[in-house]
Design a protein around this motif. Sequence first.
Motif, short mmCIF file in Angstrom:
data_model
loop_
_atom_site.label_atom_id
_atom_site.label_comp_id
_atom_site.label_asym_id
_atom_site.label_seq_id
_atom_site.Cartn_x
_atom_site.Cartn_y
_atom_site.Cartn_z
N ILE A 167 -6.74 -32.49 14.64
CA ILE A 167 -6.76 -31.53 14.23
C ILE A 167 -6.80 -31.65 12.41
CG2 ILE A 167 -4.44 -31.18 14.02
CD1 ILE A 167 -4.56 -28.02 14.46
N TYR A 182 2.87 -25.18 16.82
CA TYR A 182 2.39 -24.50 15.53
C TYR A 182 2.19 -25.46 14.34
CZ TYR A 182 3.24 -20.43 18.68
OH TYR A 182 3.22 -19.57 19.79
N CYS A 185 -3.63 -25.90 9.75
CA CYS A 185 -5.06 -26.34 10.20
C CYS A 185 -5.92 -25.98 9.28
CB CYS A 185 -5.24 -26.03 11.43
SG CYS A 185 -5.45 -24.15 11.69
N GLY A 189 -5.69 -22.19 7.30
CA GLY A 189 -5.37 -21.85 8.41
C GLY A 189 -4.02 -22.16 8.93
N CYS A 191 -2.50 -22.76 12.88
CA CYS A 191 -3.09 -22.98 14.44
C CYS A 191 -1.74 -23.01 15.29
CB CYS A 191 -3.92 -24.24 14.50
SG CYS A 191 -5.58 -24.02 13.79
N ARG A 192 -2.33 -22.64 16.49
CA ARG A 192 -1.40 -22.89 17.82
C ARG A 192 -2.05 -24.12 18.52
NH1 ARG A 192 -3.47 -17.50 19.22
NH2 ARG A 192 -1.22 -16.48 18.71
N ILE A 199 -6.74 -25.61 21.19
CA ILE A 199 -6.30 -25.34 19.89
C ILE A 199 -6.97 -23.62 19.39
CG2 ILE A 199 -6.68 -25.55 17.21
CD1 ILE A 199 -7.16 -28.74 18.06
N VAL A 201 -6.78 -20.47 16.04
CA VAL A 201 -6.22 -20.16 15.00
C VAL A 201 -5.45 -18.84 14.96
CG1 VAL A 201 -7.20 -19.41 12.73
CG2 VAL A 201 -8.47 -21.19 14.18
N ASN A 204 -6.16 -17.36 9.40
CA ASN A 204 -6.88 -18.07 8.54
C ASN A 204 -7.08 -17.58 7.11
OD1 ASN A 204 -8.69 -20.46 8.34
ND2 ASN A 204 -10.66 -19.14 8.33
#
Length: 242
Positions: A167, A182, A185, A189, A191-192, A199, A201, A204
Amino acid sequence: MLSSPDAHAFAHYANVPTVAGQSNSLSQLSFADAGALMIERFGFGTASAVFSITGADTIAALTGPDPTRRRLGLISIGSNRLLSTWFIKSGSNPPQGALSLITYDPNAHTAVERDLLTGLGKPVGIAVSGDNVYVSDQANNDIVKASLSALLASSQAVAASGAFVQINSPDLMTVDAHGTLYTKCNTTGLCRIAPDGTIGVLANDFQDARGVAVDAPRGLLYAIDRATASGGTSYVRTFPLN
């Protein structure tokens, strides 16, 4: 350090000692045994520290941890034990870091540190879900996974082996009751990461996603959106947890 009863109005809670000639730079905070708050000072390679905050303006530094380690992630695992991520940077050489265990005396404020997981570049976030411990390695753009019980039982540090997920630019992390991670990213972003490594988003449009925390009773995820170096305003943003 600030506190808020409603995540909107913030007020002073405690001052973490500053270092002459260094920018203010706090790292992660974590609730520990008996409700104490533990927090790290990054230290820029000379003055990192771990502090215990037991009440408003009641703060003490732990003696023992190496101040040359640039500290970022921190999480309590109970019984006066903390997991800490750190790295050392020497000139233009790549950073080298690890995950360590800090065992401390809450009354004497003394601590002993031993390395658990080595071979990392710039480890930042830590999350624990069951026996799984996850560490985000920003230098290598990945998240590694290991057995916490195995790390604690080992007589010597274990070398990291492979990535759980790749990531871009992960940072501090948190995990919910379902084992979903969490973290930051990419450039803008949040992310989860599902337990199977998928992965997604979550948003963002961040300036710079940093600290994240799960509020399980309210079903919310809190995320810091930090202002950029060129200016702007920092925010605490919330997202519903499904």
